[in-house]
Enzyme design. Structure first.
Site, PDB file in Angstrom:
ATOM      1  N   HIS A  17       0.317   9.864 -28.756  1.00 40.81           N
ATOM      2  CA  HIS A  17       0.777   9.964 -27.365  1.00 40.81           C
ATOM      3  C   HIS A  17       2.115  10.683 -27.239  1.00 40.81           C
ATOM      4  CE1 HIS A  17       0.718   9.165 -23.166  1.00 40.81           C
ATOM      5  NE2 HIS A  17      -0.096   8.128 -23.228  1.00 40.81           N
ATOM      6  N   ASP A  35     -17.760  19.765 -23.020  1.00 40.78           N
ATOM      7  CA  ASP A  35     -19.151  20.229 -23.067  1.00 40.78           C
ATOM      8  C   ASP A  35     -19.325  21.133 -24.286  1.00 40.78           C
ATOM      9  OD1 ASP A  35     -21.648  21.333 -22.690  1.00 40.78           O
ATOM     10  OD2 ASP A  35     -21.190  22.287 -20.773  1.00 40.78           O
TER      11      ASP A  35
END
Length: 401
Positions: free
Chosen positions: A150, A382
């Site tokens: 993070h 995708d």
């Protein structure tokens, strides 16, 4: 799930024919927003039905994406001034191939539970800033377990990297390219400390050391994944708007969070005079003036902290809680972000302060933490067969929404 790890190795950026790859001697200092966020890895899970690309295609796509997002192929460390930095040394990320002798349907539904931890590499003691595990099921389905640090990137930036990975796997150019300038956040001279930040984003290190108590309840925390019907959400919004006195329309997110805040507080059976507070993440890209582009790669999040007495939160109508949330989020504006930049630059080291953000606490009662991923394009990963049919956080036993 009996997951079998087939291989685990480091992969590095692929510069696709460049005669002169970039220097591996550079480093990027962490910004004030990087330094104030959670100092830990976070993990998410994706699932795809067959057909899916071969692992070699997914690996090459990752290497091409790393060539654009070099920070994720680097390492965290300290520069010669002793400040936190990302070293662009191209040492690479971890790439794990795994399999399981059952169908994905047999493992469904994927619920937040310790079983999910076998679908991505461990988050502890990790030197690499990104890890990916590809788990193939006997039915041909693919589960992608992804972890990243993070301190390097927030949710928006991480999702941009994941979208780029999918583009590279489909043979497309990576668009848009990341905006990498972490020197944007310049303090004003003289600095203006317009808001209080000590005790909000930061606290005294000695005070925090005394405050943190080892949580002994991890095994008792049950993590739920809940879907709310569209009809329920519409009724919730109508109730919040009709009782606020001016028919102001509130967002679905704020109405739902207000409802959950009240429901959880009631279930806890807290004393009516106790104060309950929420920590709600706020994306600064659209709040700073001038705005920072969505493709900014790094952290750019602060938090809103609505609070209320328990008796008021439960006695007043839903619109009361929604208004508290709405007002608190609205205050985290350009002026607040600028005040934070000035304070974090000039006062944190001087006063010996450390971030209040802490993923090691699992019990937050009487408070809550809220992170919204509604506008973050995680579902746009995708590989050529469309969006994932499952996207979810990994198992993390803590009281958040």
């Amino acid at each position: 799930m009996n997951v079998r790890v087939e291989s685990s190795r480091i992969i590095k950026p692929f510069y696709d024919g460049k005669k002169d790859p970039p220097s591996t001697k550079q480093h990027i200092p962490l910004s004030v927003f990087d330094k104030v966020t959670y100092n830990s890895h976070v993990a998410v899970i994706y699932a795809y039905r067959p057909p899916t690309p071969q692992n070699a295609i997914l690996e090459l796509g990752l290497r091409k994406a790393l060539a654009q997002y070099r920070e994720f192929a680097g390492r965290l460390g300290l520069n010669d001034k002793g400040d936190g930095a990302i070293f662009l040394n191209d040492e690479g990320m971890r790439f794990v191939e795994a399999s399981i002798d059952s169908t994905l349907d047999q493992a469904m539904p994927l619920k937040p539970s310790p079983a999910l931890l076998s679908l991505h590499p461990s988050l502890k003691g990790v030197e690499e800033l990104v890890q990916v595990q590809l788990t193939r099921f006997s039915c041909g389905s693919l589960v992608v377990g992804y972890t990243s640090h993070h301190l390097v990137a927030d949710g928006q930036a991480t999702s941009n990297f994941l979208v780029a990975w999918g583009q590279a796997c489909r043979g497309l150019d990576i668009r848009p390219v990341p905006f990498n300038d972490r020197t944007l956040f310049v303090p004003r001279e003289p600095p203006i400390f317009e808001f209080e930040h000590n005790g909000v984003e930061f606290m005294n290190k000695k005070l925090k050391d005394n405050y943190i108590v080892e949580d002994a309840f991890d095994e008792e925390i049950v993590v739920h994944k809940v879907h709310f019907a569209v009809e329920f959400l519409a009724k919730l919004k109508a109730r919040a708007s009709s009782s606020n006195g001016n028919n102001e329309r509130y967002s679905t997110f704020k109405c739902l969070v207000a409802h959950l805040w009240r429901a959880i507080t009631k279930a806890r059976g807290l004393n009516g005079f106790e104060t309950t507070m929420m920590r709600i993440s706020v994306n600064g890209r659209v709040r700073l003036n001038p705005k920072v582009p969505d493709e900014y790669f790094g952290n750019l999040v602060l938090w809103a902290f609505p609070s209320a007495k328990v008796k008021d939160l439960l006695r007043e109508p839903l619109s009361y809680a929604v208004k508290l949330i709405d007002n608190a989020v609205a205050k985290v504006n350009n002026n607040y972000f600028q005040s934070f930049i000035d304070f974090a630059t000039h006062k944190v080291e001087e006063e010996g302060l450390v971030p209040t953000a802490d993923m090691n606490k699992s019990v937050l009662c009487p408070n809550l933490e809220v992170d919204s991923w509604l506008r973050i394009p995680f579902y746009d990963l995708d590989f050529g067969g469309g969006s994932p049919f499952i996207f979810m956080p990994s198992y993390f036993p803590t009281e958040v929404l």
